[in-house]
Structures are given as C-alpha cells and as structure tokens.
Scaffold this motif. Structure first.
Motif, PDB file in Angstrom:
ATOM      1  N   GLY A  39       0.814  -1.203   0.000  1.00  0.00           N
ATOM      2  CA  GLY A  39       0.000   0.000   0.000  1.00  0.00           C
ATOM      3  C   GLY A  39       0.854   1.260   0.000  1.00  0.00           C
ATOM      4  O   GLY A  39       1.996   1.273   0.479  1.00  0.00           O
ATOM      5  N   GLU A  40       0.277   2.312  -0.533  1.00  0.00           N
ATOM      6  CA  GLU A  40       0.986   3.597  -0.554  1.00  0.00           C
ATOM      7  C   GLU A  40       1.297   4.086   0.854  1.00  0.00           C
ATOM      8  O   GLU A  40       2.366   4.633   1.113  1.00  0.00           O
ATOM      9  N   ARG A  41       0.384   3.858   1.791  1.00  0.00           N
ATOM     10  CA  ARG A  41       0.593   4.264   3.188  1.00  0.00           C
ATOM     11  C   ARG A  41       1.829   3.567   3.755  1.00  0.00           C
ATOM     12  O   ARG A  41       2.606   4.166   4.498  1.00  0.00           O
ATOM     13  N   THR A  42       2.041   2.311   3.392  1.00  0.00           N
ATOM     14  CA  THR A  42       3.217   1.571   3.861  1.00  0.00           C
ATOM     15  C   THR A  42       4.495   2.250   3.392  1.00  0.00           C
ATOM     16  O   THR A  42       5.442   2.430   4.162  1.00  0.00           O
ATOM     17  N   VAL A  43       4.524   2.656   2.118  1.00  0.00           N
ATOM     18  CA  VAL A  43       5.716   3.320   1.585  1.00  0.00           C
ATOM     19  C   VAL A  43       5.922   4.656   2.297  1.00  0.00           C
ATOM     20  O   VAL A  43       7.050   5.016   2.642  1.00  0.00           O
ATOM     21  N   TRP A  44       4.849   5.397   2.551  1.00  0.00           N
ATOM     22  CA  TRP A  44       5.001   6.661   3.282  1.00  0.00           C
ATOM     23  C   TRP A  44       5.549   6.413   4.684  1.00  0.00           C
ATOM     24  O   TRP A  44       6.364   7.191   5.196  1.00  0.00           O
ATOM     25  N   ASN A  45       5.133   5.330   5.322  1.00  0.00           N
ATOM     26  CA  ASN A  45       5.693   4.980   6.636  1.00  0.00           C
ATOM     27  C   ASN A  45       7.184   4.682   6.520  1.00  0.00           C
ATOM     28  O   ASN A  45       7.981   5.068   7.389  1.00  0.00           O
ATOM     29  N   TRP A  46       7.572   3.980   5.443  1.00  0.00           N
ATOM     30  CA  TRP A  46       8.990   3.711   5.221  1.00  0.00           C
ATOM     31  C   TRP A  46       9.757   4.998   4.987  1.00  0.00           C
ATOM     32  O   TRP A  46      10.903   5.134   5.417  1.00  0.00           O
ATOM     33  N   VAL A  47       9.143   5.950   4.280  1.00  0.00           N
ATOM     34  CA  VAL A  47       9.794   7.248   4.043  1.00  0.00           C
ATOM     35  C   VAL A  47      10.093   7.905   5.381  1.00  0.00           C
ATOM     36  O   VAL A  47      11.198   8.422   5.614  1.00  0.00           O
ATOM     37  N   GLY A  52      10.608   6.387   8.036  1.00  0.00           N
ATOM     38  CA  GLY A  52      11.628   5.557   8.674  1.00  0.00           C
ATOM     39  C   GLY A  52      12.994   5.626   8.019  1.00  0.00           C
ATOM     40  O   GLY A  52      13.933   5.002   8.486  1.00  0.00           O
ATOM     41  N   GLY A  53      13.126   6.361   6.904  1.00  0.00           N
ATOM     42  CA  GLY A  53      14.440   6.531   6.297  1.00  0.00           C
ATOM     43  C   GLY A  53      14.581   6.049   4.863  1.00  0.00           C
ATOM     44  O   GLY A  53      15.697   6.032   4.330  1.00  0.00           O
ATOM     45  N   LEU A  54      13.493   5.636   4.215  1.00  0.00           N
ATOM     46  CA  LEU A  54      13.566   5.212   2.814  1.00  0.00           C
ATOM     47  C   LEU A  54      14.116   6.361   1.964  1.00  0.00           C
ATOM     48  O   LEU A  54      13.619   7.489   2.062  1.00  0.00           O
ATOM     49  N   PRO A  55      15.137   6.130   1.143  1.00  0.00           N
ATOM     50  CA  PRO A  55      15.756   7.204   0.352  1.00  0.00           C
ATOM     51  C   PRO A  55      14.787   7.798  -0.689  1.00  0.00           C
ATOM     52  O   PRO A  55      14.239   7.069  -1.515  1.00  0.00           O
ATOM     53  N   THR A  56      14.599   9.102  -0.609  1.00  0.00           N
ATOM     54  CA  THR A  56      13.728   9.818  -1.553  1.00  0.00           C
ATOM     55  C   THR A  56      14.349  11.164  -1.899  1.00  0.00           C
ATOM     56  O   THR A  56      15.301  11.597  -1.256  1.00  0.00           O
ATOM     57  N   ILE A  57      13.774  11.801  -2.915  1.00  0.00           N
ATOM     58  CA  ILE A  57      14.128  13.181  -3.232  1.00  0.00           C
ATOM     59  C   ILE A  57      12.833  13.975  -3.309  1.00  0.00           C
ATOM     60  O   ILE A  57      11.761  13.402  -3.509  1.00  0.00           O
ATOM     61  N   GLY A  58      12.920  15.265  -3.153  1.00  0.00           N
ATOM     62  CA  GLY A  58      11.733  16.113  -3.206  1.00  0.00           C
ATOM     63  C   GLY A  58      11.031  16.160  -1.864  1.00  0.00           C
ATOM     64  O   GLY A  58      11.542  15.713  -0.847  1.00  0.00           O
ATOM     65  N   SER A  59       9.820  16.736  -1.884  1.00  0.00           N
ATOM     66  CA  SER A  59       9.056  16.834  -0.650  1.00  0.00           C
ATOM     67  C   SER A  59       7.568  16.789  -0.977  1.00  0.00           C
ATOM     68  O   SER A  59       7.155  17.038  -2.103  1.00  0.00           O
ATOM     69  N   GLY A  60       6.788  16.442   0.023  1.00  0.00           N
ATOM     70  CA  GLY A  60       5.340  16.409  -0.141  1.00  0.00           C
ATOM     71  C   GLY A  60       4.897  15.483  -1.245  1.00  0.00           C
ATOM     72  O   GLY A  60       5.419  14.391  -1.431  1.00  0.00           O
ATOM     73  N   ARG A  61       3.909  15.942  -2.021  1.00  0.00           N
ATOM     74  CA  ARG A  61       3.352  15.114  -3.094  1.00  0.00           C
ATOM     75  C   ARG A  61       4.308  14.957  -4.278  1.00  0.00           C
ATOM     76  O   ARG A  61       4.123  14.082  -5.111  1.00  0.00           O
ATOM     77  N   THR A  62       5.328  15.804  -4.364  1.00  0.00           N
ATOM     78  CA  THR A  62       6.291  15.684  -5.468  1.00  0.00           C
ATOM     79  C   THR A  62       7.460  14.767  -5.107  1.00  0.00           C
ATOM     80  O   THR A  62       8.393  14.628  -5.876  1.00  0.00           O
ATOM     81  N   ALA A  88      16.929   2.452  -6.858  1.00  0.00           N
ATOM     82  CA  ALA A  88      18.072   1.589  -6.506  1.00  0.00           C
ATOM     83  C   ALA A  88      18.425   1.721  -5.027  1.00  0.00           C
ATOM     84  O   ALA A  88      18.647   0.715  -4.336  1.00  0.00           O
ATOM     85  N   ASP A  89      18.466   2.958  -4.533  1.00  0.00           N
ATOM     86  CA  ASP A  89      18.794   3.180  -3.124  1.00  0.00           C
ATOM     87  C   ASP A  89      17.706   2.627  -2.212  1.00  0.00           C
ATOM     88  O   ASP A  89      17.987   2.047  -1.160  1.00  0.00           O
ATOM     89  N   ALA A  90      16.453   2.800  -2.609  1.00  0.00           N
ATOM     90  CA  ALA A  90      15.338   2.305  -1.796  1.00  0.00           C
ATOM     91  C   ALA A  90      15.335   0.779  -1.748  1.00  0.00           C
ATOM     92  O   ALA A  90      15.090   0.191  -0.695  1.00  0.00           O
ATOM     93  N   ASP A  91      15.612   0.147  -2.877  1.00  0.00           N
ATOM     94  CA  ASP A  91      15.671  -1.314  -2.886  1.00  0.00           C
ATOM     95  C   ASP A  91      16.781  -1.819  -1.966  1.00  0.00           C
ATOM     96  O   ASP A  91      16.597  -2.792  -1.226  1.00  0.00           O
ATOM     97  N   ALA A  92      17.928  -1.151  -1.990  1.00  0.00           N
ATOM     98  CA  ALA A  92      19.032  -1.533  -1.103  1.00  0.00           C
ATOM     99  C   ALA A  92      18.641  -1.326   0.361  1.00  0.00           C
ATOM    100  O   ALA A  92      18.943  -2.156   1.225  1.00  0.00           O
ATOM    101  N   TRP A  93      17.954  -0.213   0.643  1.00  0.00           N
ATOM    102  CA  TRP A  93      17.504   0.082   2.007  1.00  0.00           C
ATOM    103  C   TRP A  93      16.545  -1.003   2.483  1.00  0.00           C
ATOM    104  O   TRP A  93      16.651  -1.481   3.625  1.00  0.00           O
ATOM    105  N   LEU A  94      15.618  -1.420   1.623  1.00  0.00           N
ATOM    106  CA  LEU A  94      14.660  -2.460   2.001  1.00  0.00           C
ATOM    107  C   LEU A  94      15.355  -3.793   2.246  1.00  0.00           C
ATOM    108  O   LEU A  94      14.985  -4.528   3.168  1.00  0.00           O
ATOM    109  N   ARG A  95      16.370  -4.117   1.430  1.00  0.00           N
ATOM    110  CA  ARG A  95      17.122  -5.358   1.658  1.00  0.00           C
ATOM    111  C   ARG A  95      17.802  -5.318   3.022  1.00  0.00           C
ATOM    112  O   ARG A  95      17.806  -6.314   3.759  1.00  0.00           O
TER     113      ARG A  95
END
Length: 112
Positions: free
Chosen positions: A52-60, A62-72, A78-85
């Motif tokens: 679910g999208e809510r799960t990914v936002w919870n990961w964000v 918790g430190g899931l690698p992202t760029i930007g802010s808010g809805r953008t 690649a970084d997120a997949d490594a973080w999840l592993r």
C-alpha cells in the motif's frame, strides 16, 4: 513447533539451501520496474512492490531514500531497494536470534 526447529536446523546445515531460500523470499511479491526508472512517485513504487501507498510513506518516515518533498516526493529506486534489503536482513537476523533463544530454552526445559 517441531517443523520450525527442523527447518531452521536444515537451513543451518545447508548454506546453499539457506541462500536459495533467502533469494526466494526476496523475489516474492515484487514486480520489475521499467529499466529506465531511476525515481518513481511513491504510489508507483508501492505498486511496484505490491504494498500500500501508506506503507511506503511509513517507510519514508523511517528513512527510505527519496528526493523532493510532499506530493512531489520521488523514491530513488536503486537506493530504496538496497535500504529495504537491509531492513529485511535485520528482521531476518532478529527472527534467527529469537529462534535460537527459543531452541536454547527448549533444551533447558524439555518438558514444557
């Protein structure tokens, strides 16, 4: 309970089987993204993983690698997949520690 103990013993005894099992667990539930996708919107990354999208936002949070802010905000794939592993491996290690503790307790108290 015996099945779990036997299964863990088999995994410990056969490193190839353990590696195959980890690979199998890592491959389930994921769908391949387009090869050119370096960054995906949170909703598309959630679809890619089958969560679910809510799960990914919870990961964000918790430190899931992202760029930007808010809805953008975009997920660096690649970084997120490594973080999840890394997160999965930490959980696997925790489960293994719990199984070992339960096995030690069972050996100390065989009647329970």
């Amino acid at each position: 309970m015996n099945f779990a103990r036997e299964f863990i013993a088999e995994l410990r005894a056969d490193p190839k089987l353990a590696a195959d099992f980890r690979e199998l667990l890592g491959a389930t539930g994921t769908r391949a993204a387009e090869p050119s996708a370096l960054y995906l919107p949170v909703a598309k990354y959630a679809d890619r993983l089958g969560v679910g999208e809510r799960t990914v936002w919870n990961w964000v949070r918790g430190g899931l690698p992202t760029i930007g802010s808010g809805r953008t905000r975009r997920v660096a794939v690649a970084d997120a997949d490594a973080w999840l592993r890394t997160q999965r491996d930490q959980v696997d290690d925790g489960i293994e520690r719990q199984a070992r503790a339960a096995a030690r307790k069972a050996l100390r108290c065989p009647g329970t």
